[in-house]
Design a protein around this motif. Structure first.
Motif, PDB file in Angstrom:
ATOM      1  N   SER A   1     -30.869   1.084 -74.087  1.00 14.66           N
ATOM      2  CA  SER A   1     -29.520   1.254 -73.543  1.00 14.66           C
ATOM      3  C   SER A   1     -28.699   0.014 -73.901  1.00 14.66           C
ATOM      4  CB  SER A   1     -29.611   1.410 -72.027  1.00 14.66           C
ATOM      5  OG  SER A   1     -28.316   1.464 -71.486  1.00 14.66           O
ATOM      6  N   VAL A   2     -27.505   0.241 -74.452  1.00 15.38           N
ATOM      7  CA  VAL A   2     -26.610  -0.854 -74.831  1.00 15.38           C
ATOM      8  C   VAL A   2     -25.325  -0.692 -74.021  1.00 15.38           C
ATOM      9  CG1 VAL A   2     -25.359  -1.951 -76.725  1.00 15.38           C
ATOM     10  CG2 VAL A   2     -27.573  -0.878 -77.163  1.00 15.38           C
ATOM     11  N   SER A   3     -25.091  -1.615 -73.083  1.00 16.19           N
ATOM     12  CA  SER A   3     -23.866  -1.576 -72.266  1.00 16.19           C
ATOM     13  C   SER A   3     -22.846  -2.541 -72.860  1.00 16.19           C
ATOM     14  CB  SER A   3     -24.177  -1.981 -70.827  1.00 16.19           C
ATOM     15  OG  SER A   3     -25.097  -1.081 -70.269  1.00 16.19           O
ATOM     16  N   VAL A   4     -21.816  -1.985 -73.469  1.00 12.87           N
ATOM     17  CA  VAL A   4     -20.798  -2.803 -74.130  1.00 12.87           C
ATOM     18  C   VAL A   4     -19.839  -3.341 -73.061  1.00 12.87           C
ATOM     19  CG1 VAL A   4     -19.022  -2.823 -75.924  1.00 12.87           C
ATOM     20  CG2 VAL A   4     -21.012  -1.329 -76.160  1.00 12.87           C
ATOM     21  N   TRP A   5     -19.537  -4.636 -73.124  1.00 11.83           N
ATOM     22  CA  TRP A   5     -18.712  -5.278 -72.103  1.00 11.83           C
ATOM     23  C   TRP A   5     -17.238  -4.892 -72.225  1.00 11.83           C
ATOM     24  CZ3 TRP A   5     -21.425 -10.262 -73.941  1.00 11.83           C
ATOM     25  CH2 TRP A   5     -22.732 -10.284 -73.452  1.00 11.83           C
ATOM     26  N   ASP A   6     -16.733  -4.850 -73.459  1.00 13.91           N
ATOM     27  CA  ASP A   6     -15.321  -4.563 -73.702  1.00 13.91           C
ATOM     28  C   ASP A   6     -15.188  -3.128 -74.217  1.00 13.91           C
ATOM     29  OD1 ASP A   6     -12.728  -4.394 -74.573  1.00 13.91           O
ATOM     30  OD2 ASP A   6     -12.759  -6.270 -75.712  1.00 13.91           O
ATOM     31  N   LYS A   7     -14.437  -2.305 -73.479  1.00  6.10           N
ATOM     32  CA  LYS A   7     -14.290  -0.887 -73.818  1.00  6.10           C
ATOM     33  C   LYS A   7     -13.819  -0.696 -75.263  1.00  6.10           C
ATOM     34  CE  LYS A   7     -12.611   1.519 -70.359  1.00  6.10           C
ATOM     35  NZ  LYS A   7     -11.684   2.200 -69.451  1.00  6.10           N
ATOM     36  N   SER A   8     -12.965  -1.603 -75.751  1.00 10.30           N
ATOM     37  CA  SER A   8     -12.419  -1.456 -77.101  1.00 10.30           C
ATOM     38  C   SER A   8     -13.467  -1.721 -78.191  1.00 10.30           C
ATOM     39  CB  SER A   8     -11.237  -2.402 -77.292  1.00 10.30           C
ATOM     40  OG  SER A   8     -11.671  -3.741 -77.250  1.00 10.30           O
ATOM     41  N   MET A   9     -14.622  -2.270 -77.806  1.00 10.05           N
ATOM     42  CA  MET A   9     -15.662  -2.623 -78.786  1.00 10.05           C
ATOM     43  C   MET A   9     -16.724  -1.528 -78.958  1.00 10.05           C
ATOM     44  SD  MET A   9     -14.709  -5.437 -80.005  1.00 10.05           S
ATOM     45  CE  MET A   9     -16.104  -5.476 -81.069  1.00 10.05           C
ATOM     46  N   VAL A  10     -16.679  -0.483 -78.137  1.00  6.78           N
ATOM     47  CA  VAL A  10     -17.725   0.551 -78.176  1.00  6.78           C
ATOM     48  C   VAL A  10     -17.870   1.158 -79.570  1.00  6.78           C
ATOM     49  CG1 VAL A  10     -18.462   2.784 -77.237  1.00  6.78           C
ATOM     50  CG2 VAL A  10     -17.496   1.059 -75.715  1.00  6.78           C
ATOM     51  N   GLY A  11     -16.758   1.505 -80.208  1.00  9.52           N
ATOM     52  CA  GLY A  11     -16.793   2.097 -81.548  1.00  9.52           C
ATOM     53  C   GLY A  11     -17.422   1.164 -82.571  1.00  9.52           C
TER      54      GLY A  11
END
Length: 186
Positions: free
Chosen positions: A67-77
């Motif tokens: 599981s990878v939880s990305v901190w910044d929503k804009s970085m998910v892609g």
């Protein structure tokens, strides 16, 4: 330093070869999830390339899932793209700011390929240990030639350098054996 060879430095360098080998082995997929599997991935973020663990939290909620939880929503892609383009064979599933990466079962052929890769890493580690030994032996020869140590001291210290090398290579071999068993375990 025992007038000839700095044994602490040799040991530090041999330990470095073993640690680099351990790191290489950790990056090999064994069918069980590990957060180390994503270590080599670099993400294009904020105008530069950075390790994935600097933009997200990586966890292993179950044996076959990362599981990878990305901190910044804009970085998910960008994180998703980096994982897909990493040639590790992962297909992340997006779930908001979390990416779930299911690990497929390893087939027999892939297991054998991974064992071959582990053997290559092992040979590189052995070569690194032998380079350290060579440096130690060269230093001893120079010290004897410059009359810093006697021929007897040279022999005693050369035996100690060889023993240190043998112990390091033996440790590398046992790590390989463990990893091979882990990879071949179905």
């Amino acid at each position: 330093m025992a007038d000839g060879v700095d044994f602490k430095d040799l040991q530090r360098r041999m330990d470095g070869a073993v640690n680099a080998f351990k790191h290489d082995l950790a990056s090999l997929r064994t069918g069980r999830a590990s957060s180390n599997l994503l270590d080599p991935i670099q993400v294009q973020a904020y105008g530069s390339s950075m390790p994935i663990n600097q933009v997200a939290t990586i966890s292993v909620p179950e044996p076959r899932m990362i599981s990878v939880s990305v901190w910044d929503k804009s970085m998910v892609g960008a994180v998703d793209r980096a994982i897909r383009e990493s040639n590790l064979g992962f297909n992340p599933i997006m779930d908001g700011t979390t990416l779930r990466i299911p690990l497929p079962e390893l087939n027999e052929q892939r297991r054998k390929e991974l064992v071959k890769i582990a053997h290559n890493y092992t040979e590189n580690a052995r070569v690194a240990a032998r380079h350290v030994r060579r440096d130690g032996m060269d230093s001893l020869k120079k010290s004897e030639k410059d009359h810093v140590i006697s021929e007897d001291d040279h022999k005693v210290q050369a035996d100690r350098v060889q023993k240190m090398t043998d112990e390091t290579v033996s440790m590398i071999e046992s790590l390989l054996t463990e990893k091979e068993a882990e990879i071949m375990q179905v």
